[in-house]
Design an enzyme around this catalytic site. Structure first.
Site, PDB file in Angstrom:
ATOM      1  CD  GLU A 212      -2.876   0.883   2.490  1.00 48.03           C
ATOM      2  OE1 GLU A 212      -3.911   1.561   2.522  1.00 48.03           O
ATOM      3  OE2 GLU A 212      -2.582   0.052   3.380  1.00 48.03           O
TER       4      GLU A 212
ATOM      5  CE  LYS B  30      -7.549   1.013   2.942  1.00 46.53           C
ATOM      6  NZ  LYS B  30      -6.339   1.188   3.784  1.00 46.53           N
TER       7      LYS B  30
ATOM      8  CB  CYS C 182      -4.898  -2.288   3.775  1.00 42.88           C
ATOM      9  SG  CYS C 182      -4.131  -2.423   5.415  1.00 42.88           S
TER      10      CYS C 182
ATOM     11  CB  SER D 190      18.921  -0.907  36.130  1.00 42.10           C
ATOM     12  OG  SER D 190      17.881  -1.713  35.620  1.00 42.10           O
TER      13      SER D 190
END
Length: 401
Positions: A52, A121, A183, A367
Site C-alpha cells: 500500500e 480504497k 488492506c 540496571s
C-alpha cells in the site's frame, strides 16, 4: 462482458512482495519497486503486487495533504513505466491520487506502459494507530464509469490522456480477471473480495501497510484462507516492511493463497529491503472449485444481473504455456511464537531506526532489572540479524549500512 466468461487461460504465475519503503524517499522507493519487478519477471511472473502506498511510503502523515507529494508520485510512476517494469507484466502499485478535489489511497494497475485502472480504497483504517481518514476519503461508487485525466507527462511519453477510475476490475484478453482489495477492506464485514469473486474475478491482490501486532499474522492468515476457501480464487497479500520514520514496525509476511491453501509465504521478520515470492496457479482449479459450490453459482448469477460495466477490458494476456506445473501448497506455514515476535519485531525496528537516523549505535544503561535486560536481549538479537544478513550478502544494503 463480466469476469471469467470464456476461460481460455489456464496457468498463471503471480508474484507479491515485502518492500522496505521510506516515507517521501521517492528515488529509493522507485529503486526497490523496480527491483521487485525485475525479480518477479525473472521468476516468470505475469502479475506483480506491491504494498500500500509504496511509491510515496505509507507513513507520510500530513505530507499527504501537500500537492507536491502527489506530483512526485506521478513522476515516479511515469519513470517506472518508462523503465519497462510493466512490459509484459501486469503491475499493481500503490500511491495517493487526487480526483475531483478529494484525496484517495489508490491502486494503479498498469501493463505495457499503459494505466489500465486506478482503483481507490473504499474503507479507511481509523482504529488503533491508524488515522487514514485524516488524509484520504473513502471512495463511494457513483454507479457509472469515471475517468481521471492523467498528468500531461503520460500523454507525452505514453500517448495516454486518461484512465478508468473506480472499483472495477481488469479483464484481460484471455478471460483472466484481476481485482483489488486494499488492506482494511479485507477486515470489514462486507469485504470487497466477496463482490469480486461473484463477478468472476480469479486473482485478487491486497496491497497493505499493516504494522506488527502480537499474533496479527495469525489473523491475516485466517481471513485470507477463509476468503478463498469460501469464495475460491487466488489471493495475493503484499506488505510494507520496516520502520519508515515513525514508531511502528511493518512486518511484511507477504502471502499467496489459493482455494484456502497457502502456496507461498515471505518472512515476517527480516532485514532485507526487497523480498519477492511467486506461485504458479491453474485458473481451471479455481473455476472448478467454485463450480462445486452450488450456492456460489446461484449468488454469482444474481450478481451478474445486478451489476453492469464492472470490467475494464484489455487485449493483453497473463496465461502461460499449458505444460507449466502449478505450485503445490506449502507443507508448513511459518508462524512465530509470541516470545519470538516480542524479540524479533522490536529488533528489526531498532535496526531500521539506527540506519535511518544516521546514529553510530545505541547507548544502553543496564540496571540489572527486567526492563534493561529485555532491551539488551533485543539489541543483541538485532546485532545477530544484522551480522547474518551482511555475511549472507556482502554487497547488499545491510552490509553497506
Amino acid at each position: 462482458m463480466t469476469g471469467g466468461t470464456y476461460g481460455s487461460a489456464s496457468f498463471v504465475t503471480v508474484a507479491t512482495c515485502n518492500l522496505n519503503q521510506w516515507a517521501l524517499d521517492f528515488d529509493g522507493n522507485y529503486d526497490r519497486i523496480l527491483e521487485s519487478c525485475r525479480r518477479a519477471k525473472a521468476a516468470g511472473a505475469s502479475y506483480r503486487l506491491g504494498p500500500e502506498l509504496e511509491i510515496s511510503g505509507y507513513g507520510c502523515e500530513d505530507h499527504f495533504l501537500e500537492s507536491d507529494t502527489f506530483s512526485h508520485c506521478w513522476e515516479t510512476l511515469a519513470k517506472l513505466l518508462e523503465s519497462g517494469a510493466t512490459d509484459g507484466m501486469l503491475v499493481d502499485v500503490g500511491m495517493p491520487v487526487l480526483f475531483a478535489g478529494a484525496r484517495y489511497n489508490c491502486r494503479i494497475l498498469a501493463m505495457n506502459r499503459k494505466i489500465l485502472l486506478i482503483r481507490p480504497k473504499s474503507a479507511m483504517a481509523d482504529n488503533g494507530n491508524y488515522r487514514e481518514s485524516r488524509y484520504f476519503t473513502a471512495y463511494r461508487a457513483t454507479g457509472s464509469p469515471e475517468e481521471l485525466i492523467l498528468p500531461e507527462i503520460f500523454n507525452q511519453k505514453f500517448q495516454q490522456r486518461s484512465a478508468p477510475f473506480g472499483t472495477q476490475f481488469v479483464q484481460l484478453g484471455d478471460g483472466t480477471c484481476v481485482g483489488c482489495e486494499s488492506c482494511e477492506e479485507l477486515w470489514t464485514p462486507q469485504a470487497t473480495h466477496i463482490d469480486l469473486a461473484l463477478q468472476g474475478v480469479e486473482i485478487i491482490g491486497n496491497g497493505s501497510g499493516s504494522h506488527h501486532e502480537l499474533r496479527k499474522l495469525n489473523q491475516r492468515l485466517e481471513l485470507i484462507q477463509s476468503a478463498t476457501r469460501k469464495c475460491g480464487g487466488v489471493y495475493l497479500y503484499a506488505n510494507q516492511r520496516g520502520c519508515d520514520g515513525g514508531r511502528l514496525y511493518y512486518d511484511g509476511g507477504a502471502l499467496i493463497v489459493c482455494n484456502g491453501q497457502v502456496l507461498a509465504q515471505a518472512p515476517q521478520f527480516s532485514l532485507d529491503d526487497v523480498e519477492v515470492v511467486t506461485a504458479t496457479v491453474d485458473l481451471d482449479d479455481i473455476r472448478s472449485y467454485r463450480a462445486s459450490i452450488p450456492s456460489f453459482g446461484i449468488q454469482t448469477a444474481s450478481a451478474s444481473t445486478e451489476r453492469k460495466n464492472r470490467a475494464v477490458n484489455s487485449e493483453w494476456t497473463l496465461s502461460l504455456d499449458s505444460l507449466t506445473s502449478p505450485t503445490p501448497p506449502l507443507s508448513g506455514i511459518r508462524v512465530h511464537s509470541p516470545e519470538e515476535e516480542c524479540c524479533l519485531g522490536p529488533a528489526c525496528w531498532l535496526w531500521d531506526y539506527l540506519r535511518r537516523s544516521g546514529a553510530a549505535g545505541f547507548f544502553l544503561p543496564l540496571s540489572g532489572g527486567a526492563d534493561s535486560s529485555s532491551v539488551a536481549t533485543i539489541v543483541g538479537a538485532m546485532c545477530v540479524m544484522a551480522t547474518e544478513a551482511a555475511q549472507s550478502n556482502p554487497e547488499g544494503p545491510v552490509a553497506s549500512d
